[in-house]
Design an enzyme around this catalytic site. Structure first.
Site, PDB file in Angstrom:
ATOM      1  CG  ASP A 158      -1.949   1.115   1.130  1.00  0.00           C
ATOM      2  OD1 ASP A 158      -2.976   0.899   0.467  1.00  0.00           O
ATOM      3  OD2 ASP A 158      -1.713   2.201   1.695  1.00  0.00           O
ATOM      4  CD  GLU A 160      -0.477   6.019   2.341  1.00  0.00           C
ATOM      5  OE1 GLU A 160      -1.022   7.093   1.990  1.00  0.00           O
ATOM      6  OE2 GLU A 160      -1.108   4.970   2.528  1.00  0.00           O
ATOM      7  CB  ALA A 161       1.691   9.136  -3.628  1.00  0.00           C
ATOM      8  CG  ASP A 258      -1.744   0.854  -3.789  1.00  0.00           C
ATOM      9  OD1 ASP A 258      -1.058   1.481  -2.977  1.00  0.00           O
ATOM     10  OD2 ASP A 258      -2.973   0.646  -3.626  1.00  0.00           O
ATOM     11  CG  HIS A 315      -5.130   7.674   4.794  1.00  0.00           C
ATOM     12  ND1 HIS A 315      -5.541   7.027   3.656  1.00  0.00           N
ATOM     13  CD2 HIS A 315      -6.243   8.219   5.342  1.00  0.00           C
ATOM     14  CE1 HIS A 315      -6.837   7.190   3.514  1.00  0.00           C
ATOM     15  NE2 HIS A 315      -7.301   7.895   4.526  1.00  0.00           N
ATOM     16  CG  ASP A 320      -3.535   2.470   4.909  1.00  0.00           C
ATOM     17  OD1 ASP A 320      -4.160   2.563   5.976  1.00  0.00           O
ATOM     18  OD2 ASP A 320      -3.453   3.395   4.070  1.00  0.00           O
TER      19      ASP A 320
HETATM   20 MG    MG Z   1      -2.819   3.894   2.131  1.00  0.00          MG
HETATM   21 MG    MG Z   2      -4.259   2.412  -0.515  1.00  0.00          MG
END
Ligand code: MG
Ligand code: MG
Length: 432
Positions: A158, A160-161, A258, A315, A320
């Site tokens: 998962d 994160e960006a 993703d 998040h 996650d």
């Molecule tokens: Mg996430």
């Molecule tokens: Mg996600």
């Protein structure tokens, strides 16, 4: 001859004469009725009659009724054919038995479902429909004596960006790369990979991003850039003997974004080849809503449906991933068909409406063909697993629009590509 019995609760396709004695022993009608009419004396009597009927040997009942039918002499040469036709195959008998059991499970009250699940040492958490599916899957495995498990491990990822309150203002870069390794044999998380990633286009995180993900400026400032993190992750896969074949592992994600957006575009930004291991994956939302017969929902919704609560910080990529792994394990244990169902696509979009043109669905037939190919001719390490375009399903990325808004990534593809035309220009090379 068709038997007609008023109010006898047979399944949609079933008949009284299809009943299996074993099925009846498990699921006595008198234990499992869930009608509102339980309380009336009249219905009680009817139920008793139904129970008596259902507890009789069904073949005996059929024979009794057949006594009243006219006996027709069958010519000697036709007898064998008649018997062959009349004798049901073992498989169809099993399907009938399962259909009967499923019908009974559909009528069970939640307490009865829990009681039955407890008897088989199965989990009793979740809503009524979840409990029903869990029990049905158990009986299916019991009747057919098989468990459909395609992989030894799941690698749950998962990303994160970088993000902003106004998603159109930012070109997303991966800032957290987490993965947890789930053993299907041990039924638990057995290892994890985690690294923050230093963004290069927008090195300064927005307040919105830090508040949402919990990732601080310091954490990314001291982190390696994406190419180095990708190499470390691939070393981690090797350390755990995770080969990208059909048997060892499948990547699991919560939605198509993703891989189809974050990883795809990050590979473009970092000028690295799109990795082989990320070409196909299991979008967990698909088996979840198919198996539990629900609408597509976000991670929080899936956990709630299963009677669980989110553990950690929503998040945060690692938290996650851990929570997605919990849902994955539950689906696996309940007997859902966990197979890769999405793949990356480098085709140009057919129209501007195809926002997430980087993702294609994998149909059941395509997957079966992949399995067949692999059993006949196992792939060499690194060989492409891309499914033929002929059998691809059109993906509908709009399903996940609402969910992705939460991470600031719900950018309309058309606008996104207009803002960042370089994303359309190059197609990443497949890593071989
Ligand atoms: Mg996430
Ligand atoms: Mg996600």
């Amino acid at each position: 001859m068709e038997m007609q019995v008023k109010n006898v609760p047979v399944s949609e396709n079933g008949h009284i004469d299809d009943l299996s004695i074993d099925a009846l022993k498990f699921l006595r009608l008198s234990d499992t009725r869930n009608d509102e009419s339980d309380s009336t004396a009249e219905n009680h009597e009817e139920q008793q009659q139904e129970a008596d009927l259902l507890c009789r040997n069904p073949y005996e009942s059929l024979a009794y009724l057949e006594e009243e039918t006219e006996t027709v002499e069958i010519p000697e040469h036709e007898k064998e054919t008649e018997e062959t036709e009349r004798k049901p195959s073992e498989s169809s008998e099993k399907h009938k038995e399962l259909s009967r059991i499923n019908g009974q499970i559909n009528r069970m009250r939640i307490e009865q479902l829990k009681k039955r699940l407890r008897q088989f040492c199965l989990d009793t958490s979740g809503t009524r429909s979840v409990l029903q599916q869990r029990l049905k899957a158990y009986y299916k495995r019991k009747v057919f004596k098989e468990t459909e498990c395609h992989y030894s491990y799941y690698v749950v990822i998962d990303f994160e960006a970088t993000c902003d309150a106004h998603p159109h203002n930012i070109r997303h870069e991966i800032i957290e790369f987490p993965a947890v390794l789930v053993s299907t044999k041990k039924k638990k998380i057995v290892a994890k990979f985690h690294s923050y990633v230093r963004p290069v286009i927008n090195p300064k995180l927005t307040t919105f991003c830090t508040n949402l993900t919990g990732i601080t400026q310091e954490q990314v400032n001291f982190a390696p850039q994406f190419p180095e993190v990708l190499r470390k992750f691939e070393d981690w896969l090797k350390e755990h003997n995770l080969k990208t074949d059909m048997k060892t592992f499948a990547v699991v994600t919560d939605g198509p974004w993703d891989m189809g957006r974050f990883l795809y575009h990050q590979c473009n930004i970092s000028k690295v080849s799109y990795p082989q291991w990320a070409k196909t994956w299991i979008n967990i939302k698909k088996p979840f809503c198919n198996f539990y017969n629900t609408e597509r929902m976000n991670l929080q919704g899936m956990l709630t449906k299963l009677g669980m609560t989110f553990i950690g910080h929503p998040h945060s990529g690692l938290d996650d991933a851990r929570n997605i792994a919990r849902v994955t394990l539950k689906l696996h244990e309940d007997g859902a068909n966990m197979r890769v169902n999405e793949q990356i696509s480098f085709k140009k979009p057919k129209s501007i409406e195809h926002r997430l043109h980087t993702v294609k669905g994998i149909s059941r037939n395509s997957f079966n063909a992949m399995i067949k190919r692999r059993s006949v001719d196992p792939p060499r390490d690194g060989e492409s697993e891309h499914v033929s375009d002929e059998s691809e399903e059109e993906e509908d990325p709009f399903e996940d629009h609402e969910i992705s808004c939460a991470t600031g990534s719900a950018v309309c593809e058309a606008e996104y590509d207009k803002d960042f035309p370089s994303l359309q220009a190059k197609e990443p090379k497949i890593l071989l």
